[in-house]
Design an enzyme around this catalytic site. Structure first.
Site, PDB file in Angstrom:
ATOM      1  N   ASN A 143       0.854  -1.181   0.000  1.00 28.68           N
ATOM      2  CA  ASN A 143       0.000   0.000   0.000  1.00 28.68           C
ATOM      3  C   ASN A 143       0.896   1.239   0.000  1.00 28.68           C
ATOM      4  O   ASN A 143       1.769   1.370   0.862  1.00 28.68           O
ATOM      5  CB  ASN A 143      -0.910  -0.032   1.235  1.00 28.68           C
ATOM      6  CG  ASN A 143      -1.927   1.068   1.236  1.00 28.68           C
ATOM      7  OD1 ASN A 143      -1.597   2.232   1.107  1.00 28.68           O
ATOM      8  ND2 ASN A 143      -3.181   0.697   1.416  1.00 28.68           N
ATOM      9  N   HIS A 153      -3.385   0.558  -3.511  1.00 27.77           N
ATOM     10  CA  HIS A 153      -3.429  -0.478  -2.490  1.00 27.77           C
ATOM     11  C   HIS A 153      -2.403  -1.542  -2.867  1.00 27.77           C
ATOM     12  O   HIS A 153      -1.920  -1.581  -3.998  1.00 27.77           O
ATOM     13  CB  HIS A 153      -4.821  -1.092  -2.414  1.00 27.77           C
ATOM     14  CG  HIS A 153      -5.819  -0.234  -1.726  1.00 27.77           C
ATOM     15  ND1 HIS A 153      -7.092  -0.660  -1.459  1.00 27.77           N
ATOM     16  CD2 HIS A 153      -5.747   1.037  -1.243  1.00 27.77           C
ATOM     17  CE1 HIS A 153      -7.756   0.291  -0.842  1.00 27.77           C
ATOM     18  NE2 HIS A 153      -6.961   1.343  -0.701  1.00 27.77           N
ATOM     19  N   GLU A 177      -2.581  -4.769  -3.519  1.00 22.73           N
ATOM     20  CA  GLU A 177      -2.935  -5.649  -4.629  1.00 22.73           C
ATOM     21  C   GLU A 177      -2.779  -4.923  -5.964  1.00 22.73           C
ATOM     22  O   GLU A 177      -2.253  -5.488  -6.927  1.00 22.73           O
ATOM     23  CB  GLU A 177      -4.376  -6.163  -4.468  1.00 22.73           C
ATOM     24  CG  GLU A 177      -4.612  -6.948  -3.201  1.00 22.73           C
ATOM     25  CD  GLU A 177      -4.974  -6.109  -1.975  1.00 22.73           C
ATOM     26  OE1 GLU A 177      -5.355  -6.698  -0.962  1.00 22.73           O
ATOM     27  OE2 GLU A 177      -4.869  -4.859  -2.030  1.00 22.73           O
ATOM     28  N   SER A 220      -7.609  -8.765   3.599  1.00 24.09           N
ATOM     29  CA  SER A 220      -8.755  -8.973   2.717  1.00 24.09           C
ATOM     30  C   SER A 220      -8.881  -7.805   1.730  1.00 24.09           C
ATOM     31  O   SER A 220      -8.832  -6.644   2.134  1.00 24.09           O
ATOM     32  CB  SER A 220     -10.027  -9.075   3.577  1.00 24.09           C
ATOM     33  OG  SER A 220     -11.158  -9.352   2.805  1.00 24.09           O
ATOM     34  N   CYS A 247     -10.194  -4.915  -0.742  1.00 23.33           N
ATOM     35  CA  CYS A 247     -11.346  -4.029  -0.844  1.00 23.33           C
ATOM     36  C   CYS A 247     -12.070  -4.270  -2.178  1.00 23.33           C
ATOM     37  O   CYS A 247     -11.554  -4.971  -3.056  1.00 23.33           O
ATOM     38  CB  CYS A 247     -10.882  -2.576  -0.740  1.00 23.33           C
ATOM     39  SG  CYS A 247     -10.060  -1.973  -2.238  1.00 23.33           S
ATOM     40  N   CYS A 305      -9.848  -3.495  -5.306  1.00 17.97           N
ATOM     41  CA  CYS A 305      -8.835  -4.510  -5.597  1.00 17.97           C
ATOM     42  C   CYS A 305      -9.488  -5.814  -6.064  1.00 17.97           C
ATOM     43  O   CYS A 305      -8.970  -6.480  -6.959  1.00 17.97           O
ATOM     44  CB  CYS A 305      -7.961  -4.742  -4.375  1.00 17.97           C
ATOM     45  SG  CYS A 305      -6.985  -3.266  -3.944  1.00 17.97           S
ATOM     46  N   ASP A 325      -8.203   4.796   4.736  1.00 19.05           N
ATOM     47  CA  ASP A 325      -7.796   3.757   3.794  1.00 19.05           C
ATOM     48  C   ASP A 325      -8.927   2.766   3.514  1.00 19.05           C
ATOM     49  O   ASP A 325      -9.087   2.328   2.382  1.00 19.05           O
ATOM     50  CB  ASP A 325      -6.568   3.006   4.313  1.00 19.05           C
ATOM     51  CG  ASP A 325      -5.967   2.126   3.246  1.00 19.05           C
ATOM     52  OD1 ASP A 325      -5.518   2.670   2.216  1.00 19.05           O
ATOM     53  OD2 ASP A 325      -5.961   0.901   3.421  1.00 19.05           O
TER      54      ASP A 325
END
Length: 146
Positions: free
Chosen positions: A39, A50, A52, A77, A79, A82, A142
């Site tokens: 991130n 982010h 990912e 996990s 979002c 992503c 975030d």
């Protein structure tokens, strides 16, 4: 699997060391990391970098078949943004470190045929717990919470 997850965790640790949010990810194809990231919203002043997204970006342009044969390892996990990128590129499997501090769009991934594995890794949870306790406003920003 543990080696790749450990690399994602290293990315999260880089993120927090840079003054950012401790989430890391790696994209793996045929047993090799092709993209890694963390991130960088704080570091780059970006609303969308982010972990990912950073890992996918750093993998560079790949053929559709590469994405469809890859696994994404992430410490938290994902979002909805992503998860959308994961679905867009057809990544079939994601390994998640923890989803206690933030439960993202796992249901959306599962409903669209993505294999989702949650490790409930205590290291990830502790890292994010610490970050949240020290930076609650930044964390809420975030994850889109008020």
């Amino acid at each position: 699997m543990d080696t790749f997850f450990s690399e994602a965790l290293k990315e999260a640790e880089i993120g927090i060391a840079e003054g950012g949010i401790p989430v890391g990810a790696v994209l793996v194809h045929n047993g090799e990391i092709i993209g890694r990231g963390h991130n960088k919203r704080v570091q780059k002043g970006s609303p969308i970098i982010h972990a990912e997204m950073d890992a996918i970006e750093n993998a560079g342009r790949q053929s559709v078949s590469v994405y469809k044969e890859s696994v994404l390892y992430t410490t938290l996990s994902p979002c909805p943004m992503c998860a959308g990128a994961i679905l867009h590129y057809g990544i079939p499997k994601i390994v998640i470190g923890e989803n206690t501090n933030y439960l993202g769009a796992e249901d959306m991934l599962i409903e669209n045929g993505v294999s989702v594995i949650v490790l409930n890794d205590r290291r990830c949870k502790q890292l994010v717990d610490y970050f949240i306790s020290e930076n609650p406003e930044l964390w809420n920003e975030d994850v889109g919470a008020s």
